[in-house]
Design a protein around this motif. Structure first.
Motif, PDB file in Angstrom:
ATOM      1  N   LEU A 112       1.039  -1.346   0.162  1.00 21.86           N
ATOM      2  CA  LEU A 112       0.177  -0.351   0.093  1.00 21.86           C
ATOM      3  C   LEU A 112       1.175   1.395   0.223  1.00 21.86           C
ATOM      4  CD1 LEU A 112      -2.354  -1.028   3.098  1.00 21.86           C
ATOM      5  CD2 LEU A 112      -2.871  -0.526   0.433  1.00 21.86           C
ATOM      6  N   GLU A 113       0.485   1.997  -0.433  1.00 23.92           N
ATOM      7  CA  GLU A 113       1.469   3.196  -0.797  1.00 23.92           C
ATOM      8  C   GLU A 113       0.455   4.297   0.245  1.00 23.92           C
ATOM      9  OE1 GLU A 113       2.647   0.981  -3.410  1.00 23.92           O
ATOM     10  OE2 GLU A 113       1.161   1.818  -3.754  1.00 23.92           O
ATOM     11  N   VAL A 114       0.973   5.019   1.064  1.00 24.45           N
ATOM     12  CA  VAL A 114       0.358   6.624   1.623  1.00 24.45           C
ATOM     13  C   VAL A 114       0.929   7.906   1.419  1.00 24.45           C
ATOM     14  CG1 VAL A 114       0.178   6.887   4.463  1.00 24.45           C
ATOM     15  CG2 VAL A 114       0.841   4.475   3.446  1.00 24.45           C
ATOM     16  N   MET A 115       0.195   7.973   1.160  1.00 26.96           N
ATOM     17  CA  MET A 115       0.559   9.833   0.731  1.00 26.96           C
ATOM     18  C   MET A 115      -0.447  11.192   0.817  1.00 26.96           C
ATOM     19  SD  MET A 115       0.347   8.915  -3.042  1.00 26.96           S
ATOM     20  CE  MET A 115      -0.441   7.332  -2.885  1.00 26.96           C
ATOM     21  N   ALA A 116      -0.125  12.173   1.321  1.00 22.98           N
ATOM     22  CA  ALA A 116      -0.610  13.249   1.101  1.00 22.98           C
ATOM     23  C   ALA A 116      -0.476  14.532   0.328  1.00 22.98           C
ATOM     24  CB  ALA A 116      -0.173  14.159   2.611  1.00 22.98           C
ATOM     25  N   LEU A 117      -1.808  15.096   0.930  1.00 17.54           N
ATOM     26  CA  LEU A 117      -1.944  16.359  -0.465  1.00 17.54           C
ATOM     27  C   LEU A 117      -2.082  17.562   0.232  1.00 17.54           C
ATOM     28  CD1 LEU A 117      -4.542  14.735  -2.930  1.00 17.54           C
ATOM     29  CD2 LEU A 117      -2.041  14.819  -3.437  1.00 17.54           C
ATOM     30  N   ILE A 118      -1.364  18.464   0.109  1.00 18.26           N
ATOM     31  CA  ILE A 118      -1.098  19.438   1.453  1.00 18.26           C
ATOM     32  C   ILE A 118      -2.637  20.231   1.045  1.00 18.26           C
ATOM     33  CG2 ILE A 118       0.550  21.333   1.886  1.00 18.26           C
ATOM     34  CD1 ILE A 118       1.350  18.274   1.977  1.00 18.26           C
ATOM     35  N   ASN A 119      -2.885  20.558   0.176  1.00 19.49           N
ATOM     36  CA  ASN A 119      -3.699  21.896  -0.368  1.00 19.49           C
ATOM     37  C   ASN A 119      -4.718  20.869  -1.457  1.00 19.49           C
ATOM     38  OD1 ASN A 119      -2.218  23.257  -2.070  1.00 19.49           O
ATOM     39  ND2 ASN A 119      -1.444  24.103  -0.339  1.00 19.49           N
ATOM     40  N   LEU A 120      -5.306  22.305  -2.378  1.00 12.36           N
ATOM     41  CA  LEU A 120      -6.687  21.797  -3.639  1.00 12.36           C
ATOM     42  C   LEU A 120      -4.643  22.246  -4.496  1.00 12.36           C
ATOM     43  CD1 LEU A 120      -8.835  21.507  -4.417  1.00 12.36           C
ATOM     44  CD2 LEU A 120      -9.180  23.682  -4.310  1.00 12.36           C
ATOM     45  N   ASN A 121      -4.207  23.281  -4.316  1.00  8.69           N
ATOM     46  CA  ASN A 121      -3.169  23.860  -5.322  1.00  8.69           C
ATOM     47  C   ASN A 121      -2.457  22.503  -5.948  1.00  8.69           C
ATOM     48  OD1 ASN A 121      -1.819  25.361  -7.492  1.00  8.69           O
ATOM     49  ND2 ASN A 121      -0.724  26.041  -5.362  1.00  8.69           N
ATOM     50  N   HIS A 122      -2.227  21.334  -4.412  1.00  9.74           N
ATOM     51  CA  HIS A 122      -1.654  20.651  -4.892  1.00  9.74           C
ATOM     52  C   HIS A 122      -1.651  19.535  -5.537  1.00  9.74           C
ATOM     53  CE1 HIS A 122       1.934  17.582  -2.388  1.00  9.74           C
ATOM     54  NE2 HIS A 122       1.695  17.306  -3.611  1.00  9.74           N
ATOM     55  N   PHE A 123      -3.622  19.664  -5.294  1.00  7.69           N
ATOM     56  CA  PHE A 123      -4.137  18.408  -5.502  1.00  7.69           C
ATOM     57  C   PHE A 123      -4.376  18.558  -6.593  1.00  7.69           C
ATOM     58  CE2 PHE A 123      -8.576  17.382  -7.480  1.00  7.69           C
ATOM     59  CZ  PHE A 123      -8.434  15.742  -7.452  1.00  7.69           C
ATOM     60  N   VAL A 124      -4.379  19.609  -7.712  1.00  6.30           N
ATOM     61  CA  VAL A 124      -4.401  19.975  -8.305  1.00  6.30           C
ATOM     62  C   VAL A 124      -3.052  19.882  -9.836  1.00  6.30           C
ATOM     63  CG1 VAL A 124      -4.739  22.615 -10.414  1.00  6.30           C
ATOM     64  CG2 VAL A 124      -6.571  21.509  -8.532  1.00  6.30           C
ATOM     65  N   ARG A 125      -2.156  19.928  -9.073  1.00  2.00           N
ATOM     66  CA  ARG A 125      -1.141  19.800  -9.568  1.00  2.00           C
ATOM     67  C   ARG A 125      -0.032  18.360 -10.013  1.00  2.00           C
ATOM     68  NH1 ARG A 125       3.228  22.964  -6.255  1.00  2.00           N
ATOM     69  NH2 ARG A 125       2.027  22.849  -4.861  1.00  2.00           N
ATOM     70  N   VAL A 126      -0.924  17.194  -9.241  1.00  2.00           N
ATOM     71  CA  VAL A 126      -1.253  15.828  -9.412  1.00  2.00           C
ATOM     72  C   VAL A 126      -2.056  15.975 -10.240  1.00  2.00           C
ATOM     73  CG1 VAL A 126      -1.063  13.835  -7.909  1.00  2.00           C
ATOM     74  CG2 VAL A 126      -0.081  15.365  -6.485  1.00  2.00           C
ATOM     75  N   LYS A 127      -3.152  16.330 -10.246  1.00  2.00           N
ATOM     76  CA  LYS A 127      -3.936  15.664 -11.522  1.00  2.00           C
ATOM     77  C   LYS A 127      -3.266  16.335 -12.010  1.00  2.00           C
ATOM     78  CE  LYS A 127      -8.190  13.921 -12.739  1.00  2.00           C
ATOM     79  NZ  LYS A 127      -8.240  12.742 -13.228  1.00  2.00           N
TER      80      LYS A 127
END
Length: 135
Positions: free
Chosen positions: A34-49
């Motif tokens: 299992l990979e465990v990771m975090a997204l810091i904020n909405l901006n980080h989520f957009v950069r990942v996506k």
């Protein structure tokens, strides 16, 4: 985020591909990890996506235990697309259970215009007549 697949949400790869010199392994469907990771904020989520960035990698393992502190606010949780609010003061354990083998064939691109065929009504007058309930 806890994932056991390399991508989700129409192709986002939040774990990414770690550099060879790092201690992280590339996430695979069949590695029993299992990979465990975090997204810091909405901006980080957009950069990942949208921009192909990776989430903050926290760990890899066969089992993950989350201890939710007593007295804290409820935590938003989502599993397989089903969201809920998890009350704190609980322990959540995530581990892989049964896995089914999968056959993966060659990738191909389909043209939408050839993907489905629709046939027109054979009787034009009947097709133009509106549907009236009970009539």
């Amino acid at each position: 985020m806890i994932m056991n697949i390399p991508s989700y949400a129409a192709g986002a790869t939040p774990w990414g591909i770690p550099k060879e010199e790092s201690d992280w392994r590339t996430g695979q469907v069949d590695d029993r990890q299992l990979e465990v990771m975090a997204l810091i904020n909405l901006n980080h989520f957009v950069r990942v996506k949208a921009a192909g960035r990776h989430a903050l990698r926290l760990g890899q393992g066969e089992k993950v235990q989350l201890n939710l502190k007593e007295g804290a606010d409820a935590v938003p949780v989502q599993a397989d697309g089903e969201p809920w609010r998890q009350e704190c003061g609980n322990v959540i354990v995530v581990e892989l259970a049964r896995q089914l083998p999968t056959v993966v064939g060659p990738q191909h691109k389909s043209k939408l215009k050839n993907h489905a065929k629709f046939e027109a009504a054979t009787n034009v007058e009947k097709a133009k007549k509106p549907f009236l309930p009970g009539g």
